[in-house]
Design an enzyme around this catalytic site. Structure first.
Site, PDB file in Angstrom:
ATOM      1  N   GLU A   1      -4.395  -8.592  -3.298  1.00 22.10           N
ATOM      2  CA  GLU A   1      -4.624  -8.435  -1.851  1.00 22.10           C
ATOM      3  C   GLU A   1      -3.836  -7.245  -1.348  1.00 22.10           C
ATOM      4  O   GLU A   1      -2.718  -6.975  -1.825  1.00 22.10           O
ATOM      5  CB  GLU A   1      -4.180  -9.719  -1.141  1.00 22.10           C
ATOM      6  CG  GLU A   1      -4.312  -9.687   0.374  1.00 22.10           C
ATOM      7  CD  GLU A   1      -2.964  -9.583   1.090  1.00 22.10           C
ATOM      8  OE1 GLU A   1      -2.919  -9.776   2.309  1.00 22.10           O
ATOM      9  OE2 GLU A   1      -1.952  -9.283   0.409  1.00 22.10           O
TER      10      GLU A   1
ATOM     11  N   ARG B   1      -8.006  -7.762   5.505  1.00 25.83           N
ATOM     12  CA  ARG B   1      -7.375  -7.348   4.259  1.00 25.83           C
ATOM     13  C   ARG B   1      -8.442  -7.112   3.184  1.00 25.83           C
ATOM     14  O   ARG B   1      -9.519  -7.714   3.239  1.00 25.83           O
ATOM     15  CB  ARG B   1      -6.384  -8.415   3.763  1.00 25.83           C
ATOM     16  CG  ARG B   1      -5.165  -8.608   4.651  1.00 25.83           C
ATOM     17  CD  ARG B   1      -4.255  -7.396   4.628  1.00 25.83           C
ATOM     18  NE  ARG B   1      -3.010  -7.568   5.366  1.00 25.83           N
ATOM     19  CZ  ARG B   1      -2.832  -7.235   6.636  1.00 25.83           C
ATOM     20  NH1 ARG B   1      -3.843  -6.719   7.338  1.00 25.83           N
ATOM     21  NH2 ARG B   1      -1.672  -7.395   7.233  1.00 25.83           N
TER      22      ARG B   1
ATOM     23  N   CYS C   1       0.865  -1.176   0.000  1.00 25.05           N
ATOM     24  CA  CYS C   1       0.000   0.000   0.000  1.00 25.05           C
ATOM     25  C   CYS C   1       0.903   1.228   0.000  1.00 25.05           C
ATOM     26  O   CYS C   1       1.621   1.469   0.960  1.00 25.05           O
ATOM     27  CB  CYS C   1      -0.915   0.014   1.225  1.00 25.05           C
ATOM     28  SG  CYS C   1      -2.049   1.421   1.264  1.00 25.05           S
TER      29      CYS C   1
ATOM     30  N   ARG D   1      -7.200 -11.073  10.977  1.00 25.58           N
ATOM     31  CA  ARG D   1      -6.408 -10.375   9.952  1.00 25.58           C
ATOM     32  C   ARG D   1      -7.362  -9.806   8.907  1.00 25.58           C
ATOM     33  O   ARG D   1      -8.044 -10.557   8.207  1.00 25.58           O
ATOM     34  CB  ARG D   1      -5.409 -11.331   9.306  1.00 25.58           C
ATOM     35  CG  ARG D   1      -4.307 -10.657   8.498  1.00 25.58           C
ATOM     36  CD  ARG D   1      -3.294 -11.685   8.035  1.00 25.58           C
ATOM     37  NE  ARG D   1      -2.111 -11.075   7.437  1.00 25.58           N
ATOM     38  CZ  ARG D   1      -1.042 -10.690   8.094  1.00 25.58           C
ATOM     39  NH1 ARG D   1      -1.004 -10.838   9.409  1.00 25.58           N
ATOM     40  NH2 ARG D   1      -0.007 -10.163   7.471  1.00 25.58           N
TER      41      ARG D   1
END
Length: 407
Positions: free
Chosen positions: A122, A171, A83, A169
């Protein structure tokens, strides 16, 4: 059925490959790239090769140096990419150029060169909200690029623990498909975006959702209109929700929540007879350091500009609850760090960090997947970077069905 050929970018230790081949053994990985620029020894790549074998199509080279036309043809492009700041600028005679070093532009160049009908990516969920001063711009740039290249897109923020996996988690997964695929034609016949997300969308079969949260402005439809990608970078702003679709350049986004699943609690993945070196209670000074890191704090600080402010953070459970899924693993896992898991050992009741095998299990990797030549510290690092393999395996089941209908 089209050939199930895959190109894997930013492959790490092979989470995408492990997940897809877990859904079916006829996925053919024709090319994989892994490069860690800050490392002299390429531990993650070496782990990938040790588990999947040597191949001329397993490439340990900076993706920016790869001639994109040399990559083999493939029908599915996958990867977990960083990112970053995706802003672009007009550069005179050069046209439009992305910020140097941002890997999204490398992905776009591969898409242009190879024209894969399907893409699965992802990223961290903050991608949908970045940057802070122009919310949604970065994801808007990505959607615009894909729209220009003839793709439609569905995305979903998935917390693995909410679908029965042992780690909390979260995502964002991005599934893009060419507008000339049979899959697109099927969705194009549906005149309601909500029906796509809730009934026939890519994620709904394996990751079912209930109706949207009851709040104001939870649904938003937006038509992409722009002169060029630089125009999007300059002006685009949108509040992307945790699920959405872009079909033929029209964006629809909605806040959703999952249908409840039974939790997979962390105690189920803990080992027995753990070595003494993982315990943290062997001296009082060490234990006090952990307590301080995990506890609440308020610290007076001064910024570089001389501005005084108070840094504060709340306390964390210490030790971690054994009756919940694990927290999100970071690359610092296993070190003396606020984010590292600390558990009460099942045999002794003493406090300890999780082992490398337990870190692998939190991501659904087989035990000792990363037990190669890499150090134990780097085994934790790799798992902090990895994805939850079980999520990809479930997505692979849906992809198997989609590929069956493509000819």
């Amino acid at each position: 059925m089209i050939a199930k050929t895959v190109c894997e970018l930013f492959a790490g230790v092979g989470g995408f490959r492990l997940g897809l081949t877990g859904s079916s053994d006829d996925w053919n990985f024709v090319w994989a790239n892994q490069w860690e620029p800050s490392r002299k020894i390429q531990h993650a790549y070496n782990c990938y090769v040790e588990n999947f074998g040597e191949s001329t199509n397993h490439v340990n080279e900076d993706i920016t140096n790869i001639i994109k036309d040399t990559i083999p043809a493939h029908n599915l492009l996958v990867g977990g990419f960083p990112c970053q700041d995706y802003s672009v600028a007009r550069t005179g005679a050069k046209g439009i150029e992305g910020k140097k070093g941002v890997l999204w532009w490398q992905i776009r160049d591969i898409i242009i060169a190879k024209n894969s009908p399907f893409i699965l990516l992802e990223n961290v969920d903050r991608l949908l909200k970045s940057p802070a001063n122009q919310r949604g711009r970065d994801f808007g740039v990505i959607l615009t690029c894909l729209n220009d290249l003839g793709y439609s897109v569905e995305w979903r923020v998935i917390n693995a623990a909410e679908y029965g996996f042992p780690q909390r988690r979260r995502r964002v997964f991005i599934f893009a498909f060419k507008n000339d695929t049979n899959y697109h034609k099927r969705l194009n016949n549906i005149n309601n975006f909500k029906n796509i997300l809730h009934d026939l969308g890519f994620f709904q079969e394996q990751f079912p959702i209930v109706e949207a949260f009851p709040s104001e402005k939870i649904e938003l439809e937006h038509k992409l209109t722009y002169k060029d990608i630089a125009d999007v970078s300059d002006t685009f702003k949108m509040e992307f929700r945790n699920a959405g679709i872009m079909l033929n350049g029209v964006i629809y986004t909605e806040e959703t929540k999952p249908i409840p699943h039974e939790e997979y609690i962390i105690s189920k993945i803990l080992e027995r007879n753990v070595d003494e070196r993982y315990y943290i209670d062997n001296n009082e000074e060490n234990l006090d350091k952990w307590k301080k890191l995990k506890g609440p704090k308020k610290i007076n600080r001064v910024s570089k500009e001389g501005h005084k402010y108070t840094f504060s953070e709340g306390g964390m459970a210490f030790p971690d609850s054994l009756d919940r899924p694990g927290r999100t693993m970071l690359t610092s896992e296993g070190s003396i760090n606020r984010s590292s898991h600390v558990v009460s050992d099942l045999d002794t009741g003493r406090l300890r960090i999780i082992t490398p095998i337990e870190a692998e299990k939190l991501n659904c990797f087989p035990p000792n997947w990363t037990k190669t030549e890499m150090t134990e510290r780097f085994r934790y690092f790799c798992m902090g970077n990895a994805l939850v393999v079980g999520l990809i395996e479930k997505m692979g089941l849906t992809l198997n069905n989609i590929f069956q209908t493509e000819g």
